[in-house]
Design a protein around this motif. Structure first.
Motif, PDB file in Angstrom:
ATOM      1  N   UNK A  50      -3.239  11.693   1.209  1.00 25.08           N
ATOM      2  CA  UNK A  50      -3.757  10.648   0.311  1.00 25.08           C
ATOM      3  C   UNK A  50      -3.304   9.272   0.790  1.00 25.08           C
ATOM      4  N   UNK A  51      -2.113   9.177   1.357  1.00 20.95           N
ATOM      5  CA  UNK A  51      -1.656   7.890   1.908  1.00 20.95           C
ATOM      6  C   UNK A  51      -2.548   7.495   3.075  1.00 20.95           C
ATOM      7  N   UNK A  52      -2.821   8.475   3.946  1.00 25.47           N
ATOM      8  CA  UNK A  52      -3.661   8.170   5.115  1.00 25.47           C
ATOM      9  C   UNK A  52      -5.048   7.711   4.688  1.00 25.47           C
ATOM     10  N   UNK A  53      -5.590   8.362   3.670  1.00 24.49           N
ATOM     11  CA  UNK A  53      -6.910   7.963   3.163  1.00 24.49           C
ATOM     12  C   UNK A  53      -6.856   6.528   2.633  1.00 24.49           C
ATOM     13  N   UNK A  54      -5.810   6.263   1.889  1.00 23.87           N
ATOM     14  CA  UNK A  54      -5.631   4.921   1.311  1.00 23.87           C
ATOM     15  C   UNK A  54      -5.528   3.867   2.418  1.00 23.87           C
ATOM     16  N   UNK A  55      -4.724   4.159   3.429  1.00 23.18           N
ATOM     17  CA  UNK A  55      -4.545   3.210   4.535  1.00 23.18           C
ATOM     18  C   UNK A  55      -5.856   2.997   5.281  1.00 23.18           C
ATOM     19  N   UNK A  56      -6.585   4.110   5.504  1.00 22.77           N
ATOM     20  CA  UNK A  56      -7.867   3.995   6.214  1.00 22.77           C
ATOM     21  C   UNK A  56      -8.816   3.066   5.477  1.00 22.77           C
ATOM     22  N   UNK A  57      -8.784   3.124   4.144  1.00 22.13           N
ATOM     23  CA  UNK A  57      -9.694   2.272   3.363  1.00 22.13           C
ATOM     24  C   UNK A  57      -9.354   0.789   3.564  1.00 22.13           C
ATOM     25  N   UNK A  58      -8.168   0.521   4.076  1.00 22.18           N
ATOM     26  CA  UNK A  58      -7.784  -0.860   4.402  1.00 22.18           C
ATOM     27  C   UNK A  58      -7.799  -1.092   5.918  1.00 22.18           C
ATOM     28  N   UNK A  59      -8.420  -0.151   6.642  1.00 19.06           N
ATOM     29  CA  UNK A  59      -8.432  -0.204   8.113  1.00 19.06           C
ATOM     30  C   UNK A  59      -7.028  -0.261   8.691  1.00 19.06           C
TER      31      UNK A  59
ATOM     32  N   UNK B 154       0.840  -1.210   0.000  1.00 14.72           N
ATOM     33  CA  UNK B 154       0.000   0.000   0.000  1.00 14.72           C
ATOM     34  C   UNK B 154       0.874   1.259   0.000  1.00 14.72           C
ATOM     35  N   UNK B 155       1.862   1.288   0.895  1.00 18.22           N
ATOM     36  CA  UNK B 155       2.657   2.529   1.012  1.00 18.22           C
ATOM     37  C   UNK B 155       3.658   2.683  -0.135  1.00 18.22           C
ATOM     38  N   UNK B 156       3.893   1.600  -0.900  1.00 20.83           N
ATOM     39  CA  UNK B 156       4.934   1.681  -1.946  1.00 20.83           C
ATOM     40  C   UNK B 156       4.619   2.775  -2.970  1.00 20.83           C
ATOM     41  N   UNK B 157       3.327   3.124  -3.109  1.00 28.78           N
ATOM     42  CA  UNK B 157       2.948   4.168  -4.080  1.00 28.78           C
ATOM     43  C   UNK B 157       3.143   5.570  -3.518  1.00 28.78           C
ATOM     44  N   UNK B 158       3.370   5.687  -2.202  1.00 27.48           N
ATOM     45  CA  UNK B 158       3.415   7.009  -1.572  1.00 27.48           C
ATOM     46  C   UNK B 158       4.747   7.309  -0.881  1.00 27.48           C
ATOM     47  N   UNK B 159       5.324   6.297  -0.268  1.00 27.33           N
ATOM     48  CA  UNK B 159       6.503   6.515   0.574  1.00 27.33           C
ATOM     49  C   UNK B 159       7.752   6.809  -0.260  1.00 27.33           C
ATOM     50  N   UNK B 160       8.663   7.572   0.322  1.00 29.75           N
ATOM     51  CA  UNK B 160       9.938   7.856  -0.358  1.00 29.75           C
ATOM     52  C   UNK B 160      11.015   6.865   0.087  1.00 29.75           C
ATOM     53  N   UNK B 161      10.876   6.303   1.280  1.00 29.72           N
ATOM     54  CA  UNK B 161      11.834   5.310   1.773  1.00 29.72           C
ATOM     55  C   UNK B 161      11.176   4.462   2.851  1.00 29.72           C
TER      56      UNK B 161
END
Lengths: 309, 309
Positions: A270-279, A202-209
């Motif tokens: 947007x990362x937080x929203x994405x993570x929330x959608x996966x609880x 999930x975070x691979x699309x948003x995180x820098x490291x």
């Protein structure tokens, strides 16, 4: 798999009975042309491949007294955690089991642990070896990266430092297991640590490291800081912990296999929203910048950690 | 590489000083996008991949007293031999070093051994880990196959059983090393066994099956027989030996890493011509057929091996 040294027939029967056919149903879909039984396994991979090796030694990384099922599961999970930290998908694993002697019940438990993690992450055991010696397990995992590969080295000044989940379940589970020696809600995170594969993807699309926390947050954060060449202001008191009473141990013990990662500020919401959608959650615990790792904490003993400053 | 448990700075300095940059010049050409220093290494491979893991334990696979250079070299060579047995080309390797304590001179020798084999076979060390525990080394090698991948399972009735070179240099070298404890022409084949990579690539175009002899010819031949589902008539007395006086030991000891393979009769002469052009030989020692492994030998003790019949 290939036997070594010891009585042939017994070695073969052990491999055949306890170490073959684990995750066989995932061979084809994961692109494995040839698995256990020849000199090598053969992978037909069109994508890039991630590879990592982790060795677990009895008395160092696990207790001999632990259930064989847990020893097997843990040994693979800790290696798999490195795939999670790159945002990858498990493809297959090799396992080298070194053990002093053969006990059928122990081996049955060991196989059970391998099957458990193989099923959970849909990846097969494709090779390795079985040899006599002091108990230890070396696992090499292969993974397929997502579009973006999460490195330790790409954090930038201003990026927000994030954590996947509270720390300390490893330490608390270990402490409790030593006390009662059974599997329960508290000891499970230590006996069967969860590699954060889906979180990493999930975070691979948003995180820098990113890096997985296997050796304690300060130590692993220092890797990220060093590799990225950017300092960090860590608000240690903002790090969520499983048990405040054992703050220092929860922070230092490691074995949680949570993901520590950095996100550009503009991508955080947007990362937080994405993570929330996966609880799932994202705990912000610091910001990258400066030249060194600065630890802000009310806890005196921790404030005085200065071996990275 | 990733440190575990022990004092951070010392572990890091060991990895940085002794286990980094080995074969770095081969990274790009072998398709390695990312090597030591992150959670995983990253391979950008367009071809199929061979993978094999081999673990060497002190007191089981090597003597603690052996030079660290030899321990390192041997540990990689025995794993690399599995790539040779598939007719493959070395791409890279991971290494997990478990050792009880740190000695700079030992580590310097160990690094020397890794550099030696990395240079010889043009493949880099791309990851692994370093942990405290009883001395042992687990190596995972990655290889790129030639057009034909040599399996253990493709031998057919009528195929000629062949051997790359005489057996016994491992045993004689081991025996001599225990006696004099120095590197010389006799002990070298044991201290620095040669993985038959080039030989494997040559025969990959002709052979129907192959296996490397690590555990003694009878045992390894039995793998080939079992996997191929065809018996074999082995003329044991035709097997070339380094020392006839120790025939049984030369045949049983293993650690020669010669290639045992089968060739369809109609391809034998062209294979021999091809090998000759490389100043290499092919020793014909039997023929595939029947349902079981039949050993023809004048040596009584060997004629009586019946555990595969």
């Amino acid at each position: 798999m290939k036997d070594t040294q010891v009585n042939i027939s017994s070695e073969f029967s052990i491999i055949k009975k306890y170490l073959s056919g684990i995750g066989a149903s995932y061979l084809k879909i994961n692109g494995i042309d040839l698995s256990i039984g020849d000199d090598c396994a053969v992978l037909a991979t069109k994508s890039k491949l991630l590879i990592s090796t982790d060795t677990s030694v009895a008395g160092v990384h696990f207790l001999k007294s632990m259930p064989a099922e847990s020893i097997a599961y843990r040994s693979v999970a800790t290696a798999l955690s490195d795939i999670a930290a790159m945002g990858g998908n498990p493809v297959a694993f090799n396992l080298s089991l070194v053990m002093p002697s053969f006990e059928s019940s122990w081996m049955a438990g060991f196989r059970k642990g391998l099957q458990k993690i193989s099923r959970e992450f849909h990846f097969p055991l494709i090779g390795g070896d079985l040899v006599k010696g002091p108990l230890q397990i070396s696992v090499t995992v292969l993974g397929k990266p997502e579009k973006n590969i999460l490195l330790r080295s790409n954090a930038n000044p201003g990026d927000i430092l994030c954590l996947s989940d509270p720390l300390g379940s490893g330490f608390i589970g270990f402490k409790e297991y030593k006390r009662i020696g059974v599997l329960n809600k508290t000891t499970k995170p230590y006996l069967f640590p969860a590699a954060q594969i889906s979180y990493g993807k999930i975070i691979s699309r948003f995180a820098s490291s990113a890096i997985d926390i296997s050796d304690g947050i300060i130590q692993d954060l220092s890797h990220l800081v060093t590799r990225s060449g950017v300092g960090c202001n860590l608000d240690l008191d903002k790090v969520p912990l499983v048990n405040q009473k054992y703050a220092k141990q929860c922070l230092e013990f490691g074995d949680d296999y949570q993901l520590l990662y950095t996100v550009p500020q503009k991508k955080l919401s947007s990362l937080q929203a994405r993570l929330n959608s996966f609880n799932k959650k994202c705990h912000t615990i610091g910001i990258m910048g400066g030249k060194k790792l600065v630890i802000n904490s009310k806890i005196e003993s921790i404030k005085n950690w200065d071996h990275f400053q």
